[in-house]
Design an enzyme around this catalytic site. Sequence first.
Site, mmCIF file in Angstrom:
data_model
loop_
_atom_site.group_PDB
_atom_site.id
_atom_site.type_symbol
_atom_site.label_atom_id
_atom_site.label_comp_id
_atom_site.label_asym_id
_atom_site.label_seq_id
_atom_site.Cartn_x
_atom_site.Cartn_y
_atom_site.Cartn_z
ATOM 1 N N LYS A 57 34.668 -29.617 5.873
ATOM 2 C CA LYS A 57 35.052 -28.702 4.807
ATOM 3 C C LYS A 57 36.550 -28.902 4.576
ATOM 4 O O LYS A 57 37.328 -29.030 5.548
ATOM 5 C CB LYS A 57 34.765 -27.254 5.217
ATOM 6 C CG LYS A 57 33.277 -26.943 5.313
ATOM 7 C CD LYS A 57 32.606 -26.929 3.954
ATOM 8 C CE LYS A 57 31.176 -26.425 4.036
ATOM 9 N NZ LYS A 57 30.491 -26.456 2.730
ATOM 10 N N LYS A 93 19.545 -28.081 -2.539
ATOM 11 C CA LYS A 93 19.087 -27.069 -1.583
ATOM 12 C C LYS A 93 18.001 -26.248 -2.272
ATOM 13 O O LYS A 93 18.286 -25.576 -3.262
ATOM 14 C CB LYS A 93 20.251 -26.146 -1.216
ATOM 15 C CG LYS A 93 21.438 -26.859 -0.594
ATOM 16 C CD LYS A 93 22.655 -25.957 -0.571
ATOM 17 C CE LYS A 93 23.829 -26.652 0.111
ATOM 18 N NZ LYS A 93 25.110 -25.961 -0.118
#
Length: 389
Positions: free
Chosen positions: A175, A275
């Site tokens: 991240k 997703k």
Amino acid sequence: MSGSTTPTGEIDIVEVRVREIPMTLVRAFETARGHTAVRRVIIVEVVGGGGLSGWSECVAPDKAHYTSETVDTAWPLIVDGLALLAAHRPWASVEQLAAALSRAAPTAPMAVAAVEMAARDLDARRRGLPLATVLGGDKNEIDAGVVIGLHRSIDSLVEEAMDAAARGYRRIKLKIAPGADARPLAAVREAVGLDVPLAVDGNGSYRLEQAESLVALERHTPVMIEQPLPAHDFTGSTRLQLLLSTPICLDESIGSAADVVTMHRLDAGRIVNLKPGRVGGHTAALDVHRAAVARAVPVWCGGMLETGIGRAHNVALASLPGFSMPGDLSPSDRYWERDIVDPPWRMVDGALQVPLDRPGIGVEVDVELVESLVLRRIDVTREAGLPQP
Ligand code: MG
């Protein structure tokens, strides 16, 4: 395995049990948009006419740090609307139910997905087929990638990355956020060497004016830069992609097949993170997958700090042919002391096995454990009837 999607059969849901449980992460997780130590999760159980259950979870997080959906926006939508809609009559297919759910809550794909995916599990279990097979999967195992949150210290970040590399993950994703990108990426690249594929994910925290700092990451050879710009900024992403030789991967931007078409036409990105829990469930995810495959856009399956239930759905979807890159699909013990499924997810040689020898999502839910954790529970039955308009 056929590799093509099997249409679902009639689906008769007579009860929907909605529970919220808290799951404490083994280690807190930080992104450009928020911090999570305890994951509040909505678990959806749909009960069929014969007493068989299908399971899913809602991927909406605690706070609105990913999209606008949260646990507390999804809960009333599910218990007061979508669950009643699903249970009030039999549906000709899960696809028909999915369409009705999306019409009822068009701006809440995570809430819709929670009900749709449970119905998918029930449909597959009822027919004695693995969900992966029904969806059209053609893989026995899914390459596992790991996501490493933001760290305050470079040393602890490098330590976590080295540990992940040693465990055999086939891709490591970091991240990143403005001001926390080049140094951490450089340090991890130096530590793990050139052979480990590294990716970075900005969670929409950059602006086009910060393009230079993203271009500067390329010298550390990330395999992709995920969602650098905000979800709506397709044209900005096009301009950024022009400046980069590294492919941009879009995640939050992709809510539907139409978004894949837009991304591809504008060259706003070259990879899709798909997703099912974010796009409205498997029915919607199959559409996105089809659109990507038709345009030769590689797809991989991201994660949303799911329990073993959500992971099972992700593994089933990721077995489809268009999923050609490692997913954010770690074993259970990466996240939880004790997962709520049996067996827990394990990684073998950097991959998760697709449970093709078991029906539905291929794991059993530890209902006793779930019950012991329950913060709130509402059972919606067919007898309750649809709410009056
Ligand atoms: Mg992402």
